[in-house]
Design a protein around this motif. Structure first.
Motif, PDB file in Angstrom:
ATOM      1  N   UNK A   1      12.814  -2.839 -41.265  1.00 33.69           N
ATOM      2  CA  UNK A   1      11.603  -2.221 -40.781  1.00 33.69           C
ATOM      3  C   UNK A   1      11.921  -0.752 -40.271  1.00 33.69           C
ATOM      4  N   UNK A   2      13.162  -0.287 -40.029  1.00 36.22           N
ATOM      5  CA  UNK A   2      13.376   1.068 -39.830  1.00 36.22           C
ATOM      6  C   UNK A   2      13.404   1.593 -41.064  1.00 36.22           C
ATOM      7  N   UNK A   3      13.850   1.100 -42.325  1.00 32.94           N
ATOM      8  CA  UNK A   3      13.791   1.885 -43.333  1.00 32.94           C
ATOM      9  C   UNK A   3      12.460   2.061 -44.012  1.00 32.94           C
ATOM     10  N   UNK A   4      11.568   1.098 -43.734  1.00 32.54           N
ATOM     11  CA  UNK A   4      10.070   1.164 -44.000  1.00 32.54           C
ATOM     12  C   UNK A   4       9.401   2.195 -43.256  1.00 32.54           C
ATOM     13  N   UNK A   5       9.922   2.380 -42.191  1.00 36.16           N
ATOM     14  CA  UNK A   5       9.219   3.421 -41.324  1.00 36.16           C
ATOM     15  C   UNK A   5       9.520   4.824 -41.343  1.00 36.16           C
ATOM     16  N   UNK A   6      11.007   4.998 -41.552  1.00 43.11           N
ATOM     17  CA  UNK A   6      11.717   6.363 -41.891  1.00 43.11           C
ATOM     18  C   UNK A   6      12.050   6.563 -43.183  1.00 43.11           C
ATOM     19  N   UNK A   7      12.024   5.748 -44.084  1.00 39.99           N
ATOM     20  CA  UNK A   7      12.813   5.895 -45.513  1.00 39.99           C
ATOM     21  C   UNK A   7      14.147   5.874 -45.339  1.00 39.99           C
ATOM     22  N   UNK A   8      14.805   6.268 -46.417  1.00 43.64           N
ATOM     23  CA  UNK A   8      16.171   5.983 -46.819  1.00 43.64           C
ATOM     24  C   UNK A   8      16.916   6.850 -45.732  1.00 43.64           C
ATOM     25  N   UNK A   9      16.480   7.816 -44.940  1.00 40.37           N
ATOM     26  CA  UNK A   9      17.078   8.698 -43.864  1.00 40.37           C
ATOM     27  C   UNK A   9      17.285   7.762 -42.637  1.00 40.37           C
ATOM     28  N   UNK A  10      16.787   6.529 -42.435  1.00 37.40           N
ATOM     29  CA  UNK A  10      17.062   5.715 -41.353  1.00 37.40           C
ATOM     30  C   UNK A  10      18.334   4.912 -41.866  1.00 37.40           C
TER      31      UNK A  10
END
Length: 575
Positions: A227-236
């Motif tokens: 979910x963090x990757x979905x929200x913030x992209x690979x930066x997460x």
């Protein structure tokens, strides 16, 4: 008119299902000579090692996504449902043909050695390799590339937002799914490695034992990470809260990866290695994969032999294939490595004049002892626990992805609080030149450990073109046997006219120079084995090799596909 075809490879477990649309009158189903029937479809197809991941990819295609959208969705879904090989904590390679531009692109998202990695980090004070240090400790983990690679492919070649293609994987992780007998067996086999780590036990164990078939695998921490990757992209993953937890995990256990290592990871677009074989164009992964280079090298050698006339599985064909494989793997040990750190003579290795030189050394009646074979001189011609999936769409885009944690469940280590299994890809470096790795492969100075370097791989996602258009996309897991499995799949289609289901069912053979043995699957005739032994081969029958996921696209637009029955969880679907 066919509405649904189920491919059943007789004698090998594993059904392959299909959903097909009604065919227009111009499309003919020529199945009269098929032994095994592939999945057939008209609008798109997905082949992967788990039915739930395949269903995710097919749903994306049906919603209007292209092959890259579907492949990224499959990649993240496999990280949930195929935890022994699918991953976000590993790395790999993607080969894609982009219909609009006609370009073939090789995307390298292989893991990298951390900044503090050093050449002798796996040796003791006496210079001997320390058992398992490069496999089951925090020192075994390379900087993961999967999240960056899949996100890069989607941004450059996809059409859908990352959050949309990630949603199915998040749901599967949060809601869970039923453990299959295949996964239960793998969890039991790797019990010792997973049980050592509290975060791993919390996910894959029930009490003091691994999860069993029929029980539910829920991965809440992994769902939160996705979910963090979905929200913030690979930066997460590389700079945000996931990166912080991975770096903390490393610091607690003497690992080398730091927050700076994660932040510094880069995906690389590379030029595919290319060759021709009997009028077809073959595109595959360049270094740091050795796969594409040696597939082209082997095809160049084998094209001079009448394989079709000799017959599939004949002793003569197996003999010349094994002899050619010895030369290719000897060269692999000497020359292949990360091209950003060492000069790899790809043009020489794939040159036809070099193939002429090697072929001249093959005695048609006698095996050459491996100890007498040394790496060749290509420079003058210069001018088990990985997974593969293939996707094709109606627009002419095709994608092949092979990615991995290395061994089953990688290092066995879950970074606490993330739900993410971490790779043990550092073992793919030469811990000590000349000493075999976990797959028995010997490497040299070109693949020695070095900071920021990418370890050598055998992963070989491959696209075959006919008249400039995609005709076949294939690949396989299997460690050192990936190259030969992918090679034989190409030969089965081109030389022997097999469809994808037939090509998955035939027994495979493998020789990797050292150890000096010709490895064959069950099903090779005892008469054939005797003929090979008379030629001087040491033939050994061992467990199955490879689990291909193959799609063929016919000129009339019909998709034919099959998932290898060596993995009963695999599934190919089309519509």
């Amino acid at each position: 008119m066919l509405s649904a075809v189920v491919a059943l490879c007789v004698g090998l477990a594993g059904p392959v299902g299909a959903q097909t649309a009604a065919a227009p009158p111009s499309v003919r189903y020529d199945i009269g000579y098929d032994i095994f029937h592939p999945v057939r479809a008209l609008n798109g197809m997905v082949a992967s090692e788990h039915r739930l991941a395949t269903e995710v990819g097919l749903a994306i295609l049906k919603r209007g996504g292209n092959a890259v959208d579907a492949a990224v969705g499959v990649g993240f879904a496999l990280a949930v449902v195929l935890p022994n090989a699918g991953n976000v904590g590993g790395g790999g390679f993607m080969m894609l043909h982009e219909a609009k531009s006609g370009r073939d692109v090789a995307i390298d998202f292989r893991e990298m050695a951390p900044a503090r990695a050093s050449r002798d980090m796996y040796l003791d004070a006496q210079g001997k390799v320390v058992a398992d240090r490069s496999l089951y400790t925090h020192l075994a983990v390379g900087v993961p590339g999967t999240v960056a690679g899949l996100a890069h492919a989607l941004a450059q070649h996809g059409t859908l937002p990352l959050a949309e293609v990630l949603a199915p994987a998040i749901r599967l992780a949060r809601e869970g799914f039923e453990v299959s007998p295949q996964l239960a067996g793998l969890l039991e086999a790797e019990d010792d490695h997973l049980a050592k780590w509290e975060a791993s036990r919390a996910i894959f164990f029930k009490g003091d034992r691994p999860l069993r078939a029929g029980e539910r695998l829920v991965q809440t921490d992994l769902a939160n990470s996705l979910e963090l990757i979905a929200k913030d992209g690979p930066k997460a993953f590389y700079e945000g809260p996931i990166a912080e937890k991975i770096a903390a995990e490393m610091a607690r256990h003497g690992g080398l990866i730091t927050a700076e290592d994660l932040k510094g990871y880069k995906v690389v677009d590379r030029e595919p290695v290319s060759g021709t074989y009997r009028g077809y164009t073959v595109k595959s992964m360049p270094p740091p994969s050795s796969g594409g280079t040696h597939i082209i090298q082997l095809l160049n050698i084998l094209e001079r032999y009448p394989l079709k006339e000799n017959g599939s599985g004949s002793a003569q064909n197996i003999h010349v294939m094994a002899e050619a494989m010895k030369f290719a793997y000897a060269d692999r040990a000497e020359y292949l490595g990360d091209p950003d750190f060492t000069k790899v003579p790809v043009k020489g290795l794939t040159a036809r004049r070099y193939a002429d030189e090697l072929a001249a050394k093959i005695d048609p009646d006698k095996a050459t002892p491996a100890k007498t074979i040394k790496p060749g001189q290509p420079q003058p011609y210069e001018s088990d626990q990985t997974t593969h999936f293939s996707v094709a769409d109606s627009q002419g885009n095709v994608v092949g992805v092979t990615y991995t944690l290395n061994l089953n469940f990688g290092s066995g280590i879950v970074a606490a609080g993330t739900g993410i299994l971490l790779n043990n890809e550092m073992d793919d470096f030469s811990a000590k030149p000349g000493v075999p790795n976990a797959f028995g492969l010997v490497g040299g100075e070109a693949n020695a450990v070095q900071a920021f370097k990418r370890p050598l791989s055998s992963m070989s996602p491959t696209i075959v073109l006919k008249d400039g258009k995609p005709w076949l996309v294939t690949g396989s897991p299997g460690g050192s046997r990936i190259i030969t499995t992918t090679l034989e799949t190409i030969l089965d289609h081109i030389d022997f006219g097999m469809n994808p289901a037939e090509a998955t069912a035939v027994p495979r053979v493998h020789h990797q120079w050292t150890p000096d043995e010709l490895r064959v699957e069950r099903g090779i005739s005892p008469d054939t084995i005797r003929l090979l032994e008379q030629k001087g081969h040491k033939v050994v029958v061992k467990q199955t090799m490879g689990r291909t996921q193959t799609i063929q696209i016919r000129p009339d637009g019909l998709f034919l596909g099959a998932s290898d029955p060596r993995n009963p969880d695999g599934l190919t679907l089309g519509y």
